[in-house]
Write an enzyme that holds these catalytic residues in place. Structure first.
Site: not given
Length: 418
Positions: A211, A374, A130, A234, A208
């Protein structure tokens, strides 16, 4: 084709008042929500907890000595403890609250990199990241002459291990990766090897997890990382709060990005000293209520079971991928990688712009994401300027996949005619 697709949601959709809405131009369509990768829906349990908190314990934290301030502080710090246990963090003190995964990744890159990196130092950045795990490193490149080396992806979105090995030989100071892509629907086969090799060459690992956390089982005690980011929204929580989990090494080397109230032990004309622990990085008034009710969302995820949730979403996403790939003119990003899809599928249709397709789906009551999500470098590598993305969660079922495919069959025909 996959042999099983969940006929019923894993979550009780009656606990999500938004599903009572009728949508579409004539307000007659049931809502099909396939945009959980952007923001997960919020249950009534979370909103009830939010209302209870702001109605009963609405006060600022850490700085007050009265009852309400003490209650708010306790709820906020209990949320830190709960999230640490949920993610398998080493301790609650390893968890820094932020306003979301983007702020977390900026704090990791800039709060660590500005103090630790010098001109010519190498940072490896995976192309499936991202923007929030790309742009801060590019900012450091502009400010301090840091070199950014890309770990590219191939036409299927697979990370190039040979390219990574060449970077690893040069001794990168940091490696920026995503635990799960917000565009590619599968786990990177090379991720484990890259993480292990990054650890062996003492590179700082920034991962990251926006997700992954809340979608698959995450146990940070078993995962090589130095910084790990996530966002409440999320994971069925509220917007405005996220977290950065730090390894012991990373916490010792991290400097705060923001200064102000709540993070200082001393301020005078000569300078200042920060508080130790998470408070030293949490200047100002945080999203107290959103943090306080985050554990309610985590309770729901654990009650459903992270393994069961991952399996449920995977069955839906993999079926959607396979069905889409049979449509003339439809192209699934990463669809040829060979790995099973987990929670989302991104795709294009020849002759139909993703924004036009998204509007047609919305008219049918189906909410998907359209754009570059993004991830412009990743889309460019995959040969797509933009895409549609359908993402699945515990409140989705086979009925939602069928609704998506029905409209996509229509759009596929429209694209062929065009």
């Amino acid at each position: 084709m996959v042999s099983f697709m969940p006929e019923s949601p894993l979550f009780d959709t009656g606990c999500y008042p938004i599903f009572d809405r009728l949508v579409g131009p004539d307000q007659s369509r049931r809502l099909v929500y396939l945009d959980s990768a952007a923001t997960a829906l919020v249950s009534e349990a979370v909103t009830d907890a939010f209302a209870a908190f702001v109605h009963a314990s609405c006060a600022n934290i850490h700085r007050g000595a009265h009852l309400l301030a003490e209650e708010a502080t306790d709820a906020y710090e209990c949320a830190r403890e709960r999230l640490a246990a949920f993610l398998g963090a080493s301790s609650p003190e390893a968890v820094l609250f932020t306003h979301g995964a983007t702020e977390s990744l900026n704090l990791a890159a800039l709060g660590w990199g500005r103090a630790r990196l010098r001109a010519g130092d190498l940072v490896a950045v995976a192309e499936d990241n991202h923007h929030s795990n790309i742009v801060p490193w590019q900012m450091l490149a502009e400010e301090q002459g840091v070199e950014v080396a890309w770990i590219p992806v191939d036409e299927n979105g697979l990370l190039d291990l040979d390219a990574w090995h060449r970077i690893a030989e040069r001794g990168p100071k940091a490696v920026a990766l995503c635990h799960r892509s917000n565009v590619l629907g599968f786990a990177q086969p090379a991720l484990t090897e890259i993480l292990d090799e990054a650890r062996s060459c003492s590179a700082l690992i920034v991962l990251d997890g926006a997700q992954a956390a809340g979608h698959i089982p995450v146990d940070l005690s078993r995962l090589p990382f130095d910084f790990y980011s996530c966002s409440a929204h999320k994971m069925g929580g509220l917007t405005g709060v996220g977290a950065l989990v730090c390894s012991e090494r990373a916490a010792d080397e991290l400097a705060p990005l923001m200064g102000g109230g709540g993070m200082v032990a001393r301020v005078d004309r000569a300078g200042f000293e920060t508080l130790e622990g998470p408070a030293g990085f949490e200047a100002g008034t945080p999203a107290i209520a959103a943090a306080a009710v985050w554990p309610v969302a985590l309770d729901s995820l654990e009650a459903a079971g992270l393994d069961a949730l991952a399996s449920h979403s995977s069955d839906l996403a993999e079926t959607a991928r396979q069905r889409l790939m049979t449509l003339p003119g439809a192209h699934v990003l990463g669809g040829g990688a060979g790995a099973p899809f987990e929670a989302l599928v991104s795709f294009t249709v020849d002759g139909v712009h993703p924004h036009d397709a998204s509007q047609r789906l919305s008219d049918a009551g189906i909410m998907v994401r359209a754009g570059h999500h993004c991830t412009k470098p990743l889309h460019r590598a995959l040969g797509a300027r933009a895409s549609l993305r359908a993402s699945f969660a515990g409140y989705n079922s086979a009925r939602d996949v069928e609704a998506l495919i029905q409209v996509m069959e229509e759009l596929s025909e429209k694209g062929r005619a065009a």
